[in-house]
Design an enzyme around this catalytic site. Structure first.
Site, PDB file in Angstrom:
ATOM      1  N   HIS A   1      -5.593 -14.823   9.200  1.00  0.00           N
ATOM      2  CA  HIS A   1      -4.321 -13.523   9.252  1.00  0.00           C
ATOM      3  C   HIS A   1      -4.876 -12.373  10.020  1.00  0.00           C
ATOM      4  CE1 HIS A   1      -2.244 -16.084   6.693  1.00  0.00           C
ATOM      5  NE2 HIS A   1      -3.249 -16.232   5.921  1.00  0.00           N
TER       6      HIS A   1
ATOM      7  N   PRO B   1       0.831  -1.208  -0.067  1.00  0.00           N
ATOM      8  CA  PRO B   1       0.035   0.067  -0.116  1.00  0.00           C
ATOM      9  C   PRO B   1       0.874   1.373  -0.009  1.00  0.00           C
ATOM     10  CG  PRO B   1      -0.712  -1.565   1.574  1.00  0.00           C
ATOM     11  CD  PRO B   1       0.477  -2.093   1.000  1.00  0.00           C
ATOM     12  N   GLU B   2       0.373   2.286  -0.875  1.00  0.00           N
ATOM     13  CA  GLU B   2       1.084   3.402  -0.878  1.00  0.00           C
ATOM     14  C   GLU B   2       0.520   4.630  -0.413  1.00  0.00           C
ATOM     15  OE1 GLU B   2       3.108   4.410  -4.689  1.00  0.00           O
ATOM     16  OE2 GLU B   2       3.407   2.241  -4.897  1.00  0.00           O
TER      17      GLU B   2
ATOM     18  N   ARG C   1       1.215 -11.380   5.426  1.00  0.00           N
ATOM     19  CA  ARG C   1       2.688 -11.737   5.639  1.00  0.00           C
ATOM     20  C   ARG C   1       3.458 -11.053   6.881  1.00  0.00           C
ATOM     21  NH1 ARG C   1       5.154  -9.993  -0.204  1.00  0.00           N
ATOM     22  NH2 ARG C   1       6.818 -11.032   0.611  1.00  0.00           N
TER      23      ARG C   1
ATOM     24  N   ARG D   1      22.833  14.338  -6.922  1.00  0.00           N
ATOM     25  CA  ARG D   1      22.606  13.045  -6.931  1.00  0.00           C
ATOM     26  C   ARG D   1      22.810  12.243  -8.288  1.00  0.00           C
ATOM     27  NH1 ARG D   1      19.546  10.831  -2.574  1.00  0.00           N
ATOM     28  NH2 ARG D   1      19.449  12.063  -0.714  1.00  0.00           N
TER      29      ARG D   1
END
Length: 284
Positions: free
Chosen positions: A100, A2-3, A119, A161
């Protein structure tokens, strides 16, 4: 994973419990990414949810009560992270837990916040200190939708960078919450090749990229996030932003703008999608 839009959609879905009093906390598996504090049920029982906030991909729940004068008194902050596969659900009443389902936070009105994490890479931590001082949060860059994240700021951060620009905007020390999906989509919208060395971007390109990052995230929020890997908000509704992806996950499909087939390369061990025509390689 998830972002930021998915985490923000989750936070918004939990807002109905703001002000509610916690009746009982059940922990079925303490071994997430970090151990859940053993005394967490005792800390939370009888307390109220004062506020639900978000910092980067972390949900911060202020826990406490209201004084005799009506002022909120915060006792601490519950930090939640969804990890790779976690999901927070707001249930209208208790339902039997499944394999879960690791944590339940039940309220006096019968509703339940449930953490499901197959997970077990998520996190449930208790913070006694100011959240901004916690090691997980203290070195984070600005929020991408805040005014502090602008073209001048990004140009200054990138000017020395050598790393590819996609890697640069996914660095949480520069800006938080721009994950793999939204980095690829934002770079396409800004017409910047993902392998462009970050220091080669001009100020004008940085200003455009920032604008497109903000626009991409706002569009994802409006669509309820993405349903990649079965994302659903806390209210059980799926996100739909994936239906409008320009490049992400579309290898070999025609570009929605020019018709060129979408390419996929690996950058920073992540799949990276782009259109060679709309995002030309203009660097050596």
């Amino acid at each position: 994973m998830p972002e930021l839009p998915e985490v923000e959609v989750t936070r918004l879905g939990l807002l109905p419990v703001q002000g509610a009093r916690i009746s009982v906390v059940t922990i079925r598996h303490h071994g997430l990414r970090w151990p859940i504090p053993a005394d967490l049920p005792q800390r939370l029982q009888g307390q109220r949810v004062l506020q639900l906030k978000r910092r980067a991909k972390y949900i911060l729940i202020e826990i406490g009560d209201v004084s005799d004068t009506g002022e909120p008194v915060c006792q601490g902050v519950l930090l939640l992270h969804l990890g790779m596969s976690g999901r927070l659900c707001l249930l209208e009443r208790y339902f039997a837990h499944e394999k879960h389902d690791h944590v339940d936070i039940a309220f006096e009105d019968g509703r339940v916040i449930r953490l499901r994490d197959p997970r077990r890479f998520g996190a449930v931590l208790w913070l006694d200190q100011e959240p901004a001082l916690h090691p997980l949060l203290s070195s984070l860059g600005p929020e991408p939708l805040d005014a502090a994240f602008d073209g001048h700021y990004l140009h200054q951060q990138l000017k020395s960078r050598n790393a590819a620009i996609k890697t640069g905007i996914m660095d949480a020390h520069i800006v938080v919450g721009v994950g793999n999906i939204y980095a690829s989509e934002s770079l396409f919208r800004a017409r910047i090749h993902p392998e462009t060395p970050a220091k080669k971007l001009t100020l004008a390109q940085c200003e455009l990229l920032v604008a497109e990052i903000k626009a991409t995230l706002q569009a994802a929020l409006a669509a309820g996030g993405s349903s990649l890997r079965d994302f659903f908000g806390a209210d059980g509704n799926p996100g739909y932003f994936q239906q409008t992806y320009y490049v992400y996950g579309r290898t070999g499909e025609p570009c929605r703008v020019c018709g060129q087939l979408i390419n996929c390369i690996r950058l920073g061990q992540r799949s990276t999608f782009y259109c060679a025509t709309c995002q030309p390689r203009t660097f050596a």
